[in-house]
Design an enzyme around this catalytic site. Structure first.
Site, PDB file in Angstrom:
ATOM      1  N   ASP A  13      33.193  28.066  67.439  1.00  0.00           N
ATOM      2  CA  ASP A  13      33.718  26.665  66.824  1.00  0.00           C
ATOM      3  C   ASP A  13      33.092  25.695  66.863  1.00  0.00           C
ATOM      4  O   ASP A  13      33.641  24.558  66.933  1.00  0.00           O
ATOM      5  CB  ASP A  13      35.013  26.744  66.188  1.00  0.00           C
ATOM      6  CG  ASP A  13      35.604  28.426  65.200  1.00  0.00           C
ATOM      7  OD1 ASP A  13      34.814  28.827  65.282  1.00  0.00           O
ATOM      8  OD2 ASP A  13      36.621  27.744  65.594  1.00  0.00           O
ATOM      9  N   LYS A  99      34.626  32.798  59.463  1.00  0.00           N
ATOM     10  CA  LYS A  99      36.352  32.996  59.403  1.00  0.00           C
ATOM     11  C   LYS A  99      36.646  32.242  59.133  1.00  0.00           C
ATOM     12  O   LYS A  99      36.750  30.591  58.487  1.00  0.00           O
ATOM     13  CB  LYS A  99      36.834  33.367  61.085  1.00  0.00           C
ATOM     14  CG  LYS A  99      36.879  32.180  61.641  1.00  0.00           C
ATOM     15  CD  LYS A  99      37.454  32.034  62.882  1.00  0.00           C
ATOM     16  CE  LYS A  99      37.373  30.811  63.985  1.00  0.00           C
ATOM     17  NZ  LYS A  99      38.224  30.026  63.535  1.00  0.00           N
ATOM     18  N   CYS A 137      41.213  28.143  68.280  1.00  0.00           N
ATOM     19  CA  CYS A 137      41.226  29.186  67.958  1.00  0.00           C
ATOM     20  C   CYS A 137      40.269  29.766  69.152  1.00  0.00           C
ATOM     21  O   CYS A 137      40.198  31.101  69.300  1.00  0.00           O
ATOM     22  CB  CYS A 137      39.681  28.906  67.185  1.00  0.00           C
ATOM     23  SG  CYS A 137      40.687  27.966  65.297  1.00  0.00           S
TER      24      CYS A 137
HETATM   25  C1  VGL Z   1      41.256  25.448  64.439  1.00  0.00           C
HETATM   26  C2  VGL Z   1      42.789  24.288  63.822  1.00  0.00           C
HETATM   27  C3  VGL Z   1      42.639  24.222  62.526  1.00  0.00           C
HETATM   28  C4  VGL Z   1      39.963  25.507  65.402  1.00  0.00           C
HETATM   29  C5  VGL Z   1      40.150  25.975  63.404  1.00  0.00           C
HETATM   30  O1  VGL Z   1      39.024  26.181  65.710  1.00  0.00           O
HETATM   31  O2  VGL Z   1      40.271  25.820  66.587  1.00  0.00           O
HETATM   32  N1  VGL Z   1      42.427  24.515  64.896  1.00  0.00           N
HETATM   33  N2  VGL Z   1      41.389  25.318  61.762  1.00  0.00           N
END
Ligand code: VGL
Ligand code: ZN
Length: 199
Positions: A13, A99, A137
């Site tokens: 991410d 995802k 994540c």
């Molecule tokens: C994430 C909060 C909400 C992440 C994703 O990638 O860590 N954190 N959605």
């Protein structure tokens, strides 16, 4: 190299919305780009698999506080915020895993994706993980990789935490360690290679 475990790198991410200026910015989130680019280069050069995961949300999801969830709107499919950081290495051999397509808070790159299957098909035994965010994540991806019986190296210098509560990042690292992940600096690979005679 011949007696080493087959490895894959998973970059979690590293998207605009998690970097400074984004809607769910992680402090210093963009600092993971440099060490991860070096690692991606190195893995690709050796023909080893590289995965990037991306948070890839629909415009309306219960993951967002506007619809009863926790988080500000972030990483909405096909928006600028959902794009990978512009400096993050791009290469046709990198496999992208999307995802968070539904209503549930889904943090792991294994959750609802075919990442485990792809890794198994490639014969991967050891997964290296870095990216954003340490306490969500990255942590959940590491824990799931361990549940799928992969050995895991968590790249401490190549991850940054959201820290909704101060200390969440450090606690996440301890949780990963307790579950069986090896916590390493991303430099370790280069040092190992140098020790083995370099290239
Ligand atoms: C994430 C909060 C909400 C992440 C994703 O990638 O860590 N954190 N959605
Ligand atoms: Zn999300």
């Amino acid at each position: 190299m011949g007696n080493e475990k087959k490895r894959a790198l998973t970059v979690v991410d590293v998207q605009n919305d998690f970097c400074p200026g984004g809607t769910l910015a992680v402090d210093h989130g963009d600092e993971v780009v440099e060490p991860l680019n070096k690692l991606m280069d190195d893995f690709l050069e050796h023909g080893e698999p590289v995965f990037k995961s991306r948070d890839w949300h629909p415009p309306q999801t219960k993951h967002f506080s506007d619809y009863g969830g926790t988080w500000p709107v972030h990483c909405v499919q096909n928006t600028r915020g959902a794009e990978f950081h512009p400096s993050l290495l791009d290469d046709k051999h990198i496999r992208v895993v999307s995802k968070g397509l539904g209503d549930e808070d889904s943090y792991s790159a294994f959750d609802g994706t075919d990442l485990a299957l792809q890794l198994q098909r490639l014969g991967v035994e050891e997964v290296w993980v870095g990216g954003l965010a340490t306490d969500y994540c990255v942590k959940n991806t590491v824990l799931d990789a361990l549940k799928h019986s992969f050995r895991v190296k968590a790249l401490k210098d190549a991850m940054r935490a959201v820290e909704v509560q101060p200390g969440d990042g450090e606690r996440a690292i301890e949780e990963m360690r307790a579950a069986g992940a090896e916590i390493v600096e991303s430099q370790e690979r280069q040092e190992q290679e140098a020790g083995a005679g370099g290239r």
